[in-house]
Design a protein around this motif. Structure first.
Motif, mmCIF file in Angstrom:
data_model
loop_
_atom_site.group_PDB
_atom_site.id
_atom_site.type_symbol
_atom_site.label_atom_id
_atom_site.label_comp_id
_atom_site.label_asym_id
_atom_site.label_seq_id
_atom_site.Cartn_x
_atom_site.Cartn_y
_atom_site.Cartn_z
ATOM 1 N N ILE A 25 29.985 -10.673 8.216
ATOM 2 C CA ILE A 25 29.713 -12.297 9.506
ATOM 3 C C ILE A 25 28.182 -12.175 9.673
ATOM 4 O O ILE A 25 27.780 -13.105 9.635
ATOM 5 C CB ILE A 25 30.250 -12.154 10.687
ATOM 6 N N GLY A 26 27.913 -11.173 10.160
ATOM 7 C CA GLY A 26 26.359 -10.682 10.819
ATOM 8 C C GLY A 26 25.290 -11.047 9.888
ATOM 9 O O GLY A 26 24.660 -11.942 10.246
ATOM 10 N N GLU A 47 25.637 -15.082 8.878
ATOM 11 C CA GLU A 47 24.843 -15.895 10.064
ATOM 12 C C GLU A 47 23.473 -15.866 10.155
ATOM 13 O O GLU A 47 22.632 -16.463 10.140
ATOM 14 C CB GLU A 47 25.149 -15.412 11.641
ATOM 15 N N ARG A 48 22.944 -14.696 9.610
ATOM 16 C CA ARG A 48 21.645 -14.502 9.825
ATOM 17 C C ARG A 48 21.294 -15.301 8.632
ATOM 18 O O ARG A 48 20.233 -15.940 9.251
ATOM 19 C CB ARG A 48 21.308 -13.456 9.591
ATOM 20 N N LEU A 53 34.054 -19.560 12.506
ATOM 21 C CA LEU A 53 34.666 -18.623 12.250
ATOM 22 C C LEU A 53 36.021 -19.181 12.246
ATOM 23 O O LEU A 53 36.205 -19.321 13.520
ATOM 24 C CB LEU A 53 34.192 -16.797 12.708
ATOM 25 N N TYR A 103 21.946 -23.364 8.923
ATOM 26 C CA TYR A 103 22.740 -24.027 9.012
ATOM 27 C C TYR A 103 23.891 -23.212 10.166
ATOM 28 O O TYR A 103 23.166 -21.960 10.904
ATOM 29 C CB TYR A 103 23.689 -23.486 7.966
ATOM 30 N N HIS A 104 24.785 -23.748 10.338
ATOM 31 C CA HIS A 104 25.880 -23.264 11.383
ATOM 32 C C HIS A 104 26.971 -22.391 11.083
ATOM 33 O O HIS A 104 27.388 -23.239 9.759
ATOM 34 C CB HIS A 104 26.136 -23.836 12.772
ATOM 35 N N LEU A 105 27.200 -20.875 11.149
ATOM 36 C CA LEU A 105 28.217 -20.468 10.882
ATOM 37 C C LEU A 105 29.744 -20.588 11.881
ATOM 38 O O LEU A 105 29.325 -20.311 12.718
ATOM 39 C CB LEU A 105 28.097 -19.133 10.372
ATOM 40 N N LEU A 128 22.346 -18.105 7.148
ATOM 41 C CA LEU A 128 22.810 -19.493 7.229
ATOM 42 C C LEU A 128 21.312 -20.026 8.434
ATOM 43 O O LEU A 128 21.170 -21.547 7.848
ATOM 44 C CB LEU A 128 24.155 -19.330 7.413
ATOM 45 N N ARG A 129 21.439 -19.036 9.578
ATOM 46 C CA ARG A 129 20.515 -19.248 10.348
ATOM 47 C C ARG A 129 19.206 -19.826 9.883
ATOM 48 O O ARG A 129 18.436 -20.876 10.346
ATOM 49 C CB ARG A 129 20.242 -18.691 11.680
#
Length: 341
Positions: free
Chosen positions: A86-87, A90-91, A102, A98-100, A93-94
Motif C-alpha cells: 500500500i505504501g 501510494e508513493r 483503499l 493520482y490519489h489512492l 501514484l502520488r
C-alpha cells in the motif's frame, strides 16, 4: 470565501478562459507577461484548484482504487506485506498526481460495485483468489484500468504483476537442503484457488524431487497467514513432529508465529528446527533470531503495477504475458544445519 477563477480573471483584466488555460498548464497562446501576472495573483490570493473541477475538465478522476479482501462486519486486517505494498503504491501514484483509495471487499460482488460507482481511473486488486478475478467481465469493469497483483488469473481484463513465486521456493528449499536438511515441512494457506501459494508449493516439491528426497504429504500443513495461526502450528509441530528439522513458510508473519510456538514447547530455532520465511518484511529483522527469508522487490512491483496501469489508460498495448519480478534469498539467523541425532 474561497478565491475563484472568476475573481482572478477580474483582477488580471483577462477572460475566464485565459485564467483557466494558465492554471491548467495550457499556456501556448498566452503571452509571458499575462501568464506571469495571472500566476502572481494566483499565488498572492492563495488560489487552490478544485480537484473535482480539474477531474471534470480532464475527463479523469485521478483516483485509483486498491481493493483487498475483508471479513464481513469486521475491521480490515492486512498483513505486513500488504501494508508495505500500500505504501509503495501510494508513493508511485502520488508522484503522478493520482490519489489512492483503499477499500476492503467482503462480498465479492462489491468488486463490481466499486468499479462501477466510484468513478475510478484504475484499480489494483490485491489478495483475491484467481477465480474471483476470472469472473470479472468487461461490462462490469467498464473503462477502469485493472491491475491484479500476485495473481495467476487468466482474465485478459486484468494486467498482472507478481514475483517469481516458484523461484523463491526453489531458493528457500535448496538452501535448507544444502545445509543438510531432509525432513522439510511446508506451511501456508490453502492453494487450490490461490496461484501464489500453489506456485511456492510446486517449487517446494520440485526441489525435493531434484535432490532425491521423497515427497511426504504429512509434512504439508494448511496454515493461514497470521501470527496466531503460525504460533498454533509451531506448538503442534513441536509436539507431534519431532522428526521435522526445517520448515519453509509462505509468509514472514507466519514464520515468526511458528518460531514463537516452537519456543513455547521448548524447541529452539535454528538449533532444533530451521525456519525460512517469505517477503523480507520489516518484521524479519525486528525478531530474535533474525529471520532468513525470500525477499521481493516491493518498490519495483508497485512501480511496475502503476506503469502498466498508466500504459493502459494511455491506450498503449498490454504485454502478452504477466510481469514476473525476480526474488532473492536473505540469509540471517534462523537456518542452520540440522541437529545431530
Amino acid at each position: 470565501m474561497a478565491v475563484t477563477l472568476k475573481d482572478i480573471a477580474a483582477e488580471a483584466g483577462v477572460s475566464l478562459m485565459t485564467v483557466s488555460n494558465v492554471v491548467n498548464g495550457k499556456q501556448a497562446r498566452v503571452s509571458a507577461a499575462t501568464r506571469d501576472r495571472i500566476l502572481r495573483i494566483v499565488k498572492d490570493r492563495g488560489y487552490v484548484p478544485s480537484a473535482s473541477a480539474r477531474s471534470l475538465a480532464a475527463k479523469s478522476s485521478r483516483l485509483v482504487g486498491l481493493l483487498v479482501p475483508a471479513e464481513d462486519e469486521a475491521s480490515l486486517t492486512i498483513s505486513p506485506h500488504t501494508v508495505a505494498v500500500i505504501g509503495m503504491l501510494e508513493r508511485e501514484l502520488r508522484r503522478l498526481d493520482y490519489h489512492l483509495m483503499l477499500r476492503g471487499i467482503a462480498d465479492r460482488a462489491e468488486i463490481t460495485e466499486a468499479l462501477k460507482s466510484w468513478n475510478l481511473d484504475g484499480a489494483v486488486l490485491l489478495g483475491f483468489q484467481d477465480a474471483e478475478i476470472d469472473r470479472l467481465k468487461a461490462e462490469t469493469v467498464g473503462g477502469v484500468a485493472l491491475v491484479a497483483m500476485d495473481s495467476y488469473s487468466e482474465n485478459p481484463l486484468a494486467l498482472e504483476v507478481r514475483s517469481d513465486d516458484f523461484g523463491g521456493a526453489e531458493l528457500a528449499v535448496s538452501h535448507l537442503i544444502a545445509l543438510g536438511h531432509k525432513r522439510i515441512a511446508f506451511a501456508g494457506p490453502g492453494f487450490s484457488a490461490t496461484g501464489v501459494v500453489r506456485r511456492r508449493f510446486e517449487g517446494y516439491r520440485t526441489v525435493l524431487a531434484a535432490n532425491g528426497i521423497g515427497y511426504d504429504e504429512s509434512l504439508v500443513s494448511r496454515v493461514e497467514t497470521t501470527h496466531a495461526d503460525g504460533l498454533a502450528y509451531g506448538r503442534r509441530l513441536a509436539r507431534e513432529r519431532p522428526d521435522v528439522t526445517a520448515v519453509f513458510t509462505t509468509a514472514d508473519i507466519l514464520a515468526i508465529g511458528l518460531i514463537e510456538g516452537l519456543a513455547a514447547e521448548g524447541r529452539s530455532v535454528p538449533g532444533d528446527v530451521s525456519v525460512v520465511g517469505y517477503d523480507d518484511s520489516d518484521l524479519a529483522v525486528y525478531v530474535t533470531p533474525k529471520l532468513t527469508t525470500v525477499a521481493q522487490d516491493l518498490t519495483a512491483k508497485a512501480a511496475e503495477a502503476v506503469r502498466l496501469m498508466m500504459d493502459r489508460l494511455a491506450g498503449r498495448d498490454r504485454p502478452d504475458e504477466a510481469t514476473t519480478l525476480g526474488v532473492r534469498l536473505i540469509e540471517r539467523d534462523t537456518a542452520a544445519p540440522p541437529p545431530r541425532r
